[in-house]
Design an enzyme around this catalytic site. Structure first.
Site, PDB file in Angstrom:
ATOM      1  N   LYS A 271       0.845  -1.192   0.000  1.00  0.00           N
ATOM      2  CA  LYS A 271       0.000   0.000   0.000  1.00  0.00           C
ATOM      3  C   LYS A 271       0.879   1.241   0.000  1.00  0.00           C
ATOM      4  CE  LYS A 271      -3.953   1.869   2.628  1.00  0.00           C
ATOM      5  NZ  LYS A 271      -4.840   1.613   3.794  1.00  0.00           N
TER       6      LYS A 271
ATOM      7  N   SER B  48      -9.970  -0.701   7.066  1.00  0.00           N
ATOM      8  CA  SER B  48      -9.393  -0.496   5.737  1.00  0.00           C
ATOM      9  C   SER B  48      -8.774  -1.724   5.099  1.00  0.00           C
ATOM     10  CB  SER B  48      -8.351   0.633   5.780  1.00  0.00           C
ATOM     11  OG  SER B  48      -8.992   1.875   5.908  1.00  0.00           O
TER      12      SER B  48
ATOM     13  N   SER C  59      -9.628   1.687   2.934  1.00  0.00           N
ATOM     14  CA  SER C  59      -8.793   2.501   2.066  1.00  0.00           C
ATOM     15  C   SER C  59      -7.761   1.694   1.283  1.00  0.00           C
ATOM     16  CB  SER C  59      -8.063   3.553   2.911  1.00  0.00           C
ATOM     17  OG  SER C  59      -7.167   2.941   3.840  1.00  0.00           O
TER      18      SER C  59
END
Length: 454
Positions: free
Chosen positions: A75, A181, A157
């Site tokens: 990420k 997330s 996210s």
């Protein structure tokens, strides 16, 4: 057995495949039209070099490392040496490259991961939907297979993280979970998302959203892969005694967690609970009063808004107009209203609420609930309407954020029937019950997949 990281590792180990061949396969998926938006940067050179090193070591008789040169995505929240960490924003595009890997990245690299690339995310990790106005939104992979004409949200996210795994570009993905997330995109895309007790994995080298709630964890294809990734990220061994489900007592809260379920989610959840009951799990439906008392912990956006305001306030003064997602700014600025005294009171209120939750759930090994109450909605509707965006975001965050406030651990498992839209079943528990939860999750996963008794 699912085609997961450990099964691919076995193929490399027995010579039916190689790390190099697996990386080429992953890179091909990463370049496909469906998966390419999941990546903000693909490091084909670095990934191939890591795979070659593993194959060379294996050829010389050296033991195969845990991740066997297989693709893992990162990420865009985490530092990778020599790369700029932007957190999905244009605000940090001109920042200096990281001098060293974040500890989580370093541990994956040391375990033989081929770091295939940096993944798309909600700007600064501040929503559960996965939209980002600075980059094309990667569409939900399994939902595209069911309805190719209506692109649906990936969940956030850790949006690109989930798409990279669901789309075959990565065997696991490093993500973060502050209010769901990792678990939200896992639920919406039929993956496994494990949120460990926050203190077990290092957050250094990651851009913070909430220093109180942030958790470093991974998305995988199976629970056994989740166990492996957690062991690597936490630098600890997980104890798995193999406790049978018939010796396990599970709670299903009627307070909050079952509200406003879409019919498909309700049906999949009820089917999963029934199947677990049939194999002997002791399942008790009960009222959990503290779940009705979350409002004081969410005033002015709670920890995420006030702690993100502390990190962003100076940058907003110079970059808000040109650089920030306006929806993210709306949530950050809610933290302006919280004083130091309010923040201290919030910490005390959380501690008291956690104590009440522990009492309410005493005697249960874990809790069962839907991970999120809805299926993945279309992207266009949420791009077009702020009202709809924030309504859906609130729904997606509602159940998983409870576990972050609890300082607990949780795992989302796919529980839909074949051919149905993805639905997540969340098992969760108090903090530092990670091993017992993973042990239970292995048994639950087996029952959901085969219907076999445990």
């Amino acid at each position: 057995m699912t085609d997961d990281l450990l099964s691919r590792r076995a193929r490399v180990l027995d010579g039916t495949s190689s790390a190099g061949a697996e990386i080429e396969r992953s890179l091909q998926h990463a370049a496909s039209a469906a998966v390419a938006p999941a990546f903000l940067k693909i490091d084909a050179v670095g990934a191939r070099a890591a795979a070659r090193a593993v194959d060379a070591a294996f050829s010389s008789g050296a033991p195969l490392p845990p991740l066997a040169g297989l693709a893992v995505s990162i990420k865009d929240l985490f530092d990778i040496a020599g790369q700029v960490t932007t957190a999905g924003s244009t605000v940090l595009a001109d920042a200096e490259p990281a001098a060293q890997d974040a500890p989580a990245v370093s541990r994956l690299r040391a375990a033989g991961a081929a770091l295939i690339g940096r993944t798309h995310m909600t700007e600064f990790a501040f929503s559960g939907i996965g939209l980002n106005p600075h980059h094309p939104t990667p569409a939900n992979v399994p939902m595209a297979a069911l309805d190719r004409d209506t692109p649906r949200i990936p969940g956030g996210s850790s949006s690109g993280a989930a798409v990279s795994v669901a789309g075959g570009a990565a065997w696991a993905a490093l993500g973060s979970d502050t209010g769901g997330s990792v678990r939200i995109p896992a639920a919406l895309q039929g993956l496994v998302g494990f949120k460990n007790t926050a203190s077990l994995t290092p957050t250094e080298g990651a851009i913070p959203l909430s220093t109180t709630l942030d958790t470093v964890s991974a998305l995988t294809r199976s629970v056994r892969d989740a166990v492996l990734l957690h062991e690597l990220l936490s630098a600890r061994r997980v104890a798995l005694p193999g406790r049978p489900l018939r010796a396990t007592r599970l709670a299903v809260p009627t307070t909050l967690m079952l509200d406003a379920l879409e019919p498909a989610v309700a049906a999949a959840f009820e089917r999963a609970v029934d199947r677990l009951s049939r194999v002997g799990a002791q399942i008790v439906t009960l009222d959990v009063p503290p779940l009705a008392d979350l409002a004081p912990l969410q005033v002015n956006g709670g920890f995420a808004s006030c702690e993100s305001w502390a990190w962003h306030r100076h940058r907003l003064a110079t970059h808000e107009e040109a650089g920030y997602d306006r929806r993210v700014v709306t949530r950050i600025r809610r933290g302006m209203a919280m004083s130091a005294a309010d923040y201290i009171d919030l910490q005390k209120a959380r501690a008291a609420w956690i104590a009440r939750m522990h009492v309410a759930l005493r005697g249960f090994d874990a809790v069962l609930s839907p991970t999120v109450p809805i299926l993945a909605p279309p992207i266009t509707a949420l791009e077009a309407s702020d009202e709809e965006f924030f309504r859906v975001n609130s729904l997606l965050l509602r159940n998983p954020s409870v576990v972050n406030l609890l300082d607990g651990c949780a795992i989302s498992l796919p529980c839909q029937a074949p051919g149905e839209a993805p639905v997540g079943l969340m098992l969760w528990s108090r903090g530092h019950a990670d091993d017992a939860l993973l042990d239970t999750a292995l048994a639950v996963e087996a029952v959901l997949a085969t219907g076999a008794s445990s």
